[in-house]
Enzyme design. Structure first.
Site, short mmCIF file in Angstrom:
data_model
loop_
_atom_site.label_atom_id
_atom_site.label_comp_id
_atom_site.label_asym_id
_atom_site.label_seq_id
_atom_site.Cartn_x
_atom_site.Cartn_y
_atom_site.Cartn_z
N LYS A 34 -0.01 1.95 4.31
CA LYS A 34 0.81 2.41 3.20
C LYS A 34 2.20 1.82 3.42
O LYS A 34 2.68 1.73 4.56
CB LYS A 34 0.88 3.94 3.22
CG LYS A 34 1.89 4.56 2.25
CD LYS A 34 1.39 4.41 0.81
CE LYS A 34 2.32 5.15 -0.16
NZ LYS A 34 2.13 6.62 -0.08
N LEU A 35 2.86 1.42 2.36
CA LEU A 35 4.24 0.98 2.47
C LEU A 35 4.92 1.09 1.11
O LEU A 35 4.26 1.24 0.07
CB LEU A 35 4.36 -0.44 3.03
CG LEU A 35 4.21 -1.64 2.11
CD1 LEU A 35 4.48 -2.92 2.87
CD2 LEU A 35 2.87 -1.70 1.45
N SER A 36 6.24 1.03 1.11
CA SER A 36 7.01 1.03 -0.13
C SER A 36 6.83 -0.30 -0.83
O SER A 36 6.71 -1.35 -0.18
CB SER A 36 8.49 1.24 0.18
OG SER A 36 8.72 2.44 0.87
N THR A 38 11.52 2.00 -1.72
CA THR A 38 11.72 1.78 -3.15
C THR A 38 12.92 2.59 -3.63
O THR A 38 13.65 2.17 -4.54
CB THR A 38 10.46 2.17 -3.93
OG1 THR A 38 9.38 1.34 -3.48
CG2 THR A 38 10.64 1.98 -5.43
N ALA A 39 13.14 3.75 -3.03
CA ALA A 39 14.30 4.57 -3.39
C ALA A 39 15.59 3.79 -3.20
O ALA A 39 16.47 3.80 -4.07
CB ALA A 39 14.31 5.84 -2.52
N HIS A 44 9.79 12.40 -2.04
CA HIS A 44 8.70 13.32 -1.69
C HIS A 44 9.01 14.76 -2.12
O HIS A 44 9.60 15.00 -3.16
CB HIS A 44 8.38 13.23 -0.20
CG HIS A 44 7.97 11.86 0.25
ND1 HIS A 44 7.20 11.02 -0.51
CD2 HIS A 44 8.25 11.18 1.39
CE1 HIS A 44 6.99 9.89 0.15
NE2 HIS A 44 7.62 9.96 1.29
#
Length: 281
Positions: free
Chosen positions: A55-57, A113-114, A152
């Site tokens: 999983k990754l941004s 991404t934020a 989150h």
């Protein structure tokens, strides 16, 4: 065959991967060595190409796409699910156009991404401090930072702590593009055999479908990794981040990712994309 797999302990990831790692579905002979890490640690591991699957941004994916391809299953995209910029200072919350460049901003990681969206909405906010996402609210309360970029489940808890919304960056993205916001995806190392990569994508899709069909099946696994989170917040989290795009990106999901990467290239945030991003192209 055993593959290394990294994902976060957040409810959306444990919900997605529960059936896969606990053999509630047919894994077609594959085993997985699992690593649980926060999203920025996973981003950094991907930059070092440490894991077979991770999983990754999506922001991080733009920096590692030459080593990884994006699987069609497992992604987190959606509307109304983006990161939020918050503050303890009510004046700042009520006057987002007046944020000055000297304000200290706590971010959940350089490659999230934020942080990418923050750079688009407020490019002048450069006094950034990287920290684990779960520490940002307390850092605001302790006045160690002036602004906090939360992701989150914190979007459900910040108001209870007396903190205030400055801007919902997900809504900002939607207004600018009309697209779902791409938050994170599941990538696989390009060096692996094509048929193996397709098998992993197939198994992952089955795992997501199983989770939707049996939403309480992984409750103990999800709760164990969610720590002090209430069951209500856990499932709010899952409802926000696990949806049709998690089963299959489809044309709409791919368009959102392409728009994000095009915008990032135009703003000089990432280098020019020169390879196909998607495994299932």
């Amino acid at each position: 065959m055993t593959l290394t797999l990294g994902f976060s302990p957040c409810p959306n990831d444990t919900f997605i991967f529960d059936a896969l790692i606990h053999h509630k579905i047919d894994t077609e002979g594959l085993e997985f060595e699992v690593f649980f890490d926060d999203v920025e640690t996973l981003n950094q591991k991907a930059i070092r190409a440490e894991l077979d699957i991770s999983k990754l941004s999506f922001h991080a994916f733009a920096h590692v796409y030459d080593q990884y391809e994006l699987l069609d299953a497992g992604s987190a995209l959606g509307f109304g699910v983006g990161p939020m910029l918050i503050s303890k200072n009510e004046y700042l919350a009520n006057h987002p156009d007046n944020l000055n460049k000297n304000l200290r901003v706590g971010i959940p990681g350089k490659y999230t991404t934020a942080n990418f969206l923050l750079g688009i909405a407020f490019p002048h906010l450069v006094e950034k401090q990287e920290m684990v996402f779960s520490e940002i609210e307390q850092s605001l309360l302790d006045e160690k930072i002036d602004l906090g970029l939360i992701i989150h489940e914190n979007r459900f808890t910040y108001m209870d702590k007396g903190l205030h919304k400055v801007m919902d960056l997900g809504s900002y993205w939607e207004q600018q593009t009309g697209c779902a916001i791409p938050l994170g995806g599941i990538v696989i190392n390009r060096k692996l055999d094509r048929k193996l990569k397709e098998k992993v994508n197939r198994i992952l899709r089955k795992s997501v479908e199983y989770a939707f069909a049996n939403p309480k099946s992984g409750i103990e696994f999800i709760r164990h990794h969610a720590q002090e989170m209430s069951e209500e917040v856990m499932y709010k989290h899952i409802e926000l981040y696990v949806n049709k795009y998690s089963i299959d990106l489809g044309p709409e999901g791919r368009k959102a990712i392409d728009v994000m990467f095009d915008l990032a290239q135009q703003n000089g945030l990432i280098k020019r994309i020169t390879k196909e991003l998607y495994l299932m192209s």
